[in-house]
Each structure stands twice: as C-alpha cells, then as structure tokens.
Motif scaffolding. Sequence first.
Motif, PDB file in Angstrom:
ATOM      1  N   SER A 133     -17.885  94.181  95.503  1.00 56.01           N
ATOM      2  CA  SER A 133     -17.677  94.303  97.004  1.00 56.01           C
ATOM      3  C   SER A 133     -18.293  95.998  97.426  1.00 56.01           C
ATOM      4  CB  SER A 133     -16.340  94.471  97.210  1.00 56.01           C
ATOM      5  OG  SER A 133     -15.940  92.949  97.330  1.00 56.01           O
ATOM      6  N   ALA A 134     -18.182  96.712  96.554  1.00 58.47           N
ATOM      7  CA  ALA A 134     -18.600  98.227  96.678  1.00 58.47           C
ATOM      8  C   ALA A 134     -20.141  98.323  96.773  1.00 58.47           C
ATOM      9  CB  ALA A 134     -17.862  99.246  95.455  1.00 58.47           C
ATOM     10  N   PHE A 135     -20.811  97.407  95.924  1.00 59.59           N
ATOM     11  CA  PHE A 135     -22.423  97.642  95.665  1.00 59.59           C
ATOM     12  C   PHE A 135     -23.084  96.906  96.442  1.00 59.59           C
ATOM     13  CE2 PHE A 135     -21.138  96.160  91.558  1.00 59.59           C
ATOM     14  CZ  PHE A 135     -22.175  94.916  91.450  1.00 59.59           C
ATOM     15  N   ALA A 136     -22.440  95.650  96.934  1.00 62.15           N
ATOM     16  CA  ALA A 136     -23.290  94.505  97.287  1.00 62.15           C
ATOM     17  C   ALA A 136     -22.897  94.132  98.634  1.00 62.15           C
ATOM     18  CB  ALA A 136     -23.319  93.403  96.229  1.00 62.15           C
ATOM     19  N   ARG A 137     -21.779  94.623  99.310  1.00 61.45           N
ATOM     20  CA  ARG A 137     -21.157  93.819 100.590  1.00 61.45           C
ATOM     21  C   ARG A 137     -22.433  93.522 101.786  1.00 61.45           C
ATOM     22  NH1 ARG A 137     -16.814  97.644 101.188  1.00 61.45           N
ATOM     23  NH2 ARG A 137     -18.407  98.741 101.710  1.00 61.45           N
ATOM     24  N   ASP A 138     -23.160  94.516 101.764  1.00 67.36           N
ATOM     25  CA  ASP A 138     -24.044  94.220 102.867  1.00 67.36           C
ATOM     26  C   ASP A 138     -25.084  93.466 102.704  1.00 67.36           C
ATOM     27  OD1 ASP A 138     -22.127  95.815 104.475  1.00 67.36           O
ATOM     28  OD2 ASP A 138     -22.664  97.760 103.931  1.00 67.36           O
ATOM     29  N   LEU A 139     -25.325  92.896 101.565  1.00 70.00           N
ATOM     30  CA  LEU A 139     -26.815  92.328 101.001  1.00 70.00           C
ATOM     31  C   LEU A 139     -26.859  91.024 101.411  1.00 70.00           C
ATOM     32  CD1 LEU A 139     -27.223  94.017  97.577  1.00 70.00           C
ATOM     33  CD2 LEU A 139     -28.131  94.800  99.680  1.00 70.00           C
ATOM     34  N   PRO A 140     -27.842  90.570 101.843  1.00 70.04           N
ATOM     35  CA  PRO A 140     -28.021  89.158 102.494  1.00 70.04           C
ATOM     36  C   PRO A 140     -27.876  88.276 101.429  1.00 70.04           C
ATOM     37  CG  PRO A 140     -30.241  90.279 102.306  1.00 70.04           C
ATOM     38  CD  PRO A 140     -29.272  91.455 102.111  1.00 70.04           C
ATOM     39  N   GLY A 141     -27.960  88.406  99.977  1.00 71.79           N
ATOM     40  CA  GLY A 141     -27.838  87.435  99.120  1.00 71.79           C
ATOM     41  C   GLY A 141     -26.885  87.685  98.204  1.00 71.79           C
ATOM     42  N   ARG A 142     -25.625  88.382  98.845  1.00 70.87           N
ATOM     43  CA  ARG A 142     -24.572  88.665  97.866  1.00 70.87           C
ATOM     44  C   ARG A 142     -23.935  87.719  97.473  1.00 70.87           C
ATOM     45  NH1 ARG A 142     -20.131  90.419 102.762  1.00 70.87           N
ATOM     46  NH2 ARG A 142     -19.915  88.574 103.733  1.00 70.87           N
ATOM     47  N   ASP A 143     -24.002  86.592  97.939  1.00 68.51           N
ATOM     48  CA  ASP A 143     -23.218  85.397  97.269  1.00 68.51           C
ATOM     49  C   ASP A 143     -23.634  84.910  95.813  1.00 68.51           C
ATOM     50  OD1 ASP A 143     -25.725  84.319  98.132  1.00 68.51           O
ATOM     51  OD2 ASP A 143     -24.893  82.279  98.687  1.00 68.51           O
TER      52      ASP A 143
END
Lengths: 322, 322
Positions: A133-143
């Motif tokens: 959550s802290a390093f990938a929350r805003d990434l399009p492929g976060r799933d």
Amino acid sequence: MSPAQPETDHPGKTIGIVGGGSIGIAFAVVFARAGHRVRLSEPDETRRGEVPAILAHKLGDLAAFNLIDEPASAIAARVEVVADMAEAVAGAIYVQECAPERLALKQAIFAELDRLASPAVVLASASSAITASAFARDLPGRDRILVVHPGNPPFLIPVAEMVPAPFTSGEAVAFARELLASAGMAPVLVNKEIEGFVFNRLQGALLREAYCLVRDGVASVEDVDRIVREGLGLRWSVIGPFETVDLNTQGGIASHAEKMGPAYARMGAERGQDDPWTPGLVEKVAAERRALLPLEGWAERVAWRDRRLMALIRHRKAEPAA
Amino acid sequence: MSPAQPETDHPGKTIGIVGGGSIGIAFAVVFARAGHRVRLSEPDETRRGEVPAILAHKLGDLAAFNLIDEPASAIAARVEVVADMAEAVAGAIYVQECAPERLALKQAIFAELDRLASPAVVLASASSAITASAFARDLPGRDRILVVHPGNPPFLIPVAEMVPAPFTSGEAVAFARELLASAGMAPVLVNKEIEGFVFNRLQGALLREAYCLVRDGVASVEDVDRIVREGLGLRWSVIGPFETVDLNTQGGIASHAEKMGPAYARMGAERGQDDPWTPGLVEKVAAERRALLPLEGWAERVAWRDRRLMALIRHRKAEPAA
C-alpha cells in the motif's frame, strides 16, 4: 489482470530479481535451484562483479550438504547478472524486488517495474516492513503487486510471508503461492498489512521481553539464548507456539488457556499489555486446533512430537555444533 | 550447610524423585540414563502400578532412536517406584520434586522433605511458577532448596532453569548445576524469582502476540505455527534470539538495535509496552555479545550459522515429519 498460468511443475520459466544484495542472491539460489532461469539486476558495477563468486560459494556449500540435486555449476549457469531492471524483467513471469529498505526507493523501483512488465507478471517486494500500500497504491498495475518477505537466507529458511495490499488480486497471491511452494518455500498469507507482518511481530515480542530480562538482571544475554536454543526454539522448530501449548496440557489449548492464561496475563500486565484471552478468542483458537487435531488424536500426536524431538536430538548428537 | 561432593563423573549415586506424573517419570529417565539409581515416590497406588510400563515405553523409544548407550531394561532396572517420600529420600544426594502445581501442596511436601533429608541433600522443585521463597521460606533447611524447572519432556529438552531463592546457598546451586550438566541437561541460572522465570516469560510474550494476531484476523493459528516452525523456530534452535539479530545485521546487535529498535518499539507500543532499548541497555547487551563474538569473527560465525542450518535442513529432508 490475468496472470500467466504458473506451470510450476514444468520449471524453466524466467524469474527477475532486482538487487544483488544478500537477499537478492539468496533468492537467485532459490529459483535457479528449482530449475528456473534467473535474471538478477544490480546497478552497482563493483557489486555486480562480485555476485557470481558469492553465488558460487553459496551453491558450493549447499552441494557439500547434499542439498542440491545437480552440480552447483549447472544451477549457477541459469543465473544471469545484468545491469538494468529492464533486462531483469524481460521475459520474466515473476519479479522479486530485493533493494534496500527505503520507501522512496521502493516507490521508484515499482513505478519502473510496473511500466516495464506486462500486466500478467506478478511483482513482489522482499520488504520486511514497508507495505505494498505504501509503495504501489498509485500505480496502474497495482493489482499484481504484493510483498513476499522471506526469512534469511531464503534458500535455508523456508518461510515466506505473502502480504497483499487490499488492492492486490487474489490471482496474484495464488500465483506467488504456487510459484514459491513449487520452489521449496513455505509461503504463508498475512491477511492485513500491519507493521512487522507476523514474523517480525513474533520476533519483536520475544526480543522485547528478552531485553527486559537482561535489563532487570534476571538472566544474561547468553543464558536467554541458551534457554531458547536448548528449550523453546528446539520445540518450536518441530511444532509452532500454538501446537506447543496445545500438546502441553491434557484437554488441549482450551485447558492451557484456562490454567496458564491468568499467569501469562499477569506477566503481560507487567509490560503494560492488556490483551485478554477472552472466552470468544480462546474458542476461536481452540476450534482451529481441534479442526487440525481432534482430541481423540491428541495422545498419538504427543508421542509423534516426542519421536520428532528424538530424531532432532539424534541429529544434534551426530553433528555437534563444534 | 556443606553439600556432599557431587562426584558426578562417577555416577551411581541415588536420586530421589517425588511424584510419578509425566515430569517425574521423565526425570527418572534423565537420572537413570546418566547411571544414577532413582527412587521415585508416588502416593497413588493405581498410578504407581502404571509407572514401570510408562517408563519402559519411553526408554524403548529412546533405544529406537539410539539415544541410550545401554539396553533400556538396564536403565529401567535402576529405577525403583516406592509409595512414600521417606523411601525416595533415603540415601539420595538430590531430590527432585515433581508434584502438581499447588502452593499448599508444595509447602507440605518441602516441609516433609526438609525434615526427612539430611542437611547435605539438595532439594529441588520442578515448579514452573511457584518460587522457593513461596514454599520454603520458613523451613530450617531452606538454604539447600531451589527450583529446577525443566522443559517438557526433560529427557529430550535439555534446558533446566535453576531458580534459587535469596536464601538458597551458592553451594546448593553449584551442586545442582553440576549434577544436571553431568546428566546431559543444560542448566541455566535465573537470578531473580520472577513469575514465569525466563522460559515462560519468553514463551508468554510470543504467545500473547500470537493471540493478538489471530484475534485481529492477521493470520490463522496454523499460519502462525508455520511461520515459527519454518522460520523463527528453525533459526532459534540453532542460535538464540540475541545471536539471531546479532548475526542478521552488519555491525552486530548494536546496529540492529539502531536500525530496527524504533520499529519494534512502535509494535510494542501498540500492545501497551514501553520498555525502551536505552543506549545503556543496548550497550550492555552488545558488550555481552562482543565478549562472546568479537566483530572480527562475525562473518565466519554467519557462515557457521548457515552451515548449521544446512545440516538441520538436510536432517529434515532425510526424516520428513510425515
């Protein structure tokens, strides 16, 4: 997202590793030993030059202990050390990031990995504290992004904590679980992104108590270590802490909580803790234990524990620590 | 008080055991295996009749694992089961009390033992919680009385916590230490009579955290156990908790405390704990570790740890838990 099928019973896939520190190299051992091709990226040229020798040394040790099924050189030949993340990601079905534990760095690396890797590739961080959550929350492929936190070194300590963020897909978790298990690891799901996950929560709780005991002059550092080495740790390496107390008391863990709970609560209160073992909580824990081991099988399991301990003691006698 | 010389390198002394429960029988195994004669008293006639078969079964298991050097029957022949404490004490150089954990009972037993045993005989209780101060304070021979709390079962778990009261003589502690060590145990001195001693303090701290993690839905009971079996416990069975973190961080435990201390303090604060790792405390712990392992030897010890883990993993592979 639709991850590729793992096909982990047919190894020979490509795994990307980001970072040539000790954990990155150890993960290279894990995946190459399991038959996969590994591309490990390390930006520092000097370190990059050192990686092959370190890897060869670790594989040599494993060979000496008969812990690999092929010549060390055959396994080492499946590991390629590259300079750029883009090369590590190319063709990989899974990327294990093993960079230093700094939030800004993890954010930058995962932004880049998410850009480089096709949507079917699962991206995992070896972070021991920073959450997805802290390093990938805003990434399009976060799933397809999660934490896979290993023990140290992962080619010897099987456990790997899988810590998905709320946005991580179940498919990505299932993919990581199958890949890790097929590479001989023991993946364990952590359901919530709490600091320290489970491994370091448990380690921290014991360490904090150990520091208190030394502070208060109750025992020396070495005596605390001996009590764990020759007692608690010996048993916990065979059965975990819940099964330990489940098997220590006739009637199982519900009996244990009734008999010993008040004493443990008092010891906790001395450290400021007030987390009561309520009847509902004890019932939940006991229900899980009874599903794993009905009371009818309890005595046989105690005998099994003792035989496992006997085998472990025989091993220790045969190979004294020197 | 002037205890008899232990002469534990010439076994064949007589050891008294009070109580034919599982711990009493297990201690009979420990001392008889070491060459001593054992007189075990059990007041309940039915239980008394069961003791020889239980003892024979445990010795048979040990024989099957090559953990005894003589035929099981030769060891069993050194154990005599008697009805009265007076018979167990007669001729004994050391008495290990293993009765149920009730204060009034321990008080009554030790009053009787103190009356029965000559002043040179050391009297130890297997109590896991009740202190010698609580059950022996008012006895004339209290200087030869202490707690010797074993792991379970003591013939497999080597650790034994020796917990003297303030009134226990150093000679009695030294005698117990030598006797236990010569019988293959790992005696550890606990300097203060705190509830739970060290073993159960450490176990309780970890258990309380484990209950919190299950309560909060972070991990299942079985996943907590797996993380310990396949991770923490595996390592702790080779090196204790202080050495573990000492070897996990370049620069040793002082570095570890600096890097990880704040995170562990935050996790503790979530459980109400405020026991800071002050600079003075860290210095004390680090000084003990550095006396045991100067930093010049650190890298070699890390390699040693890995070889020990490799040997342990090889053992596990050779003897899967089934």
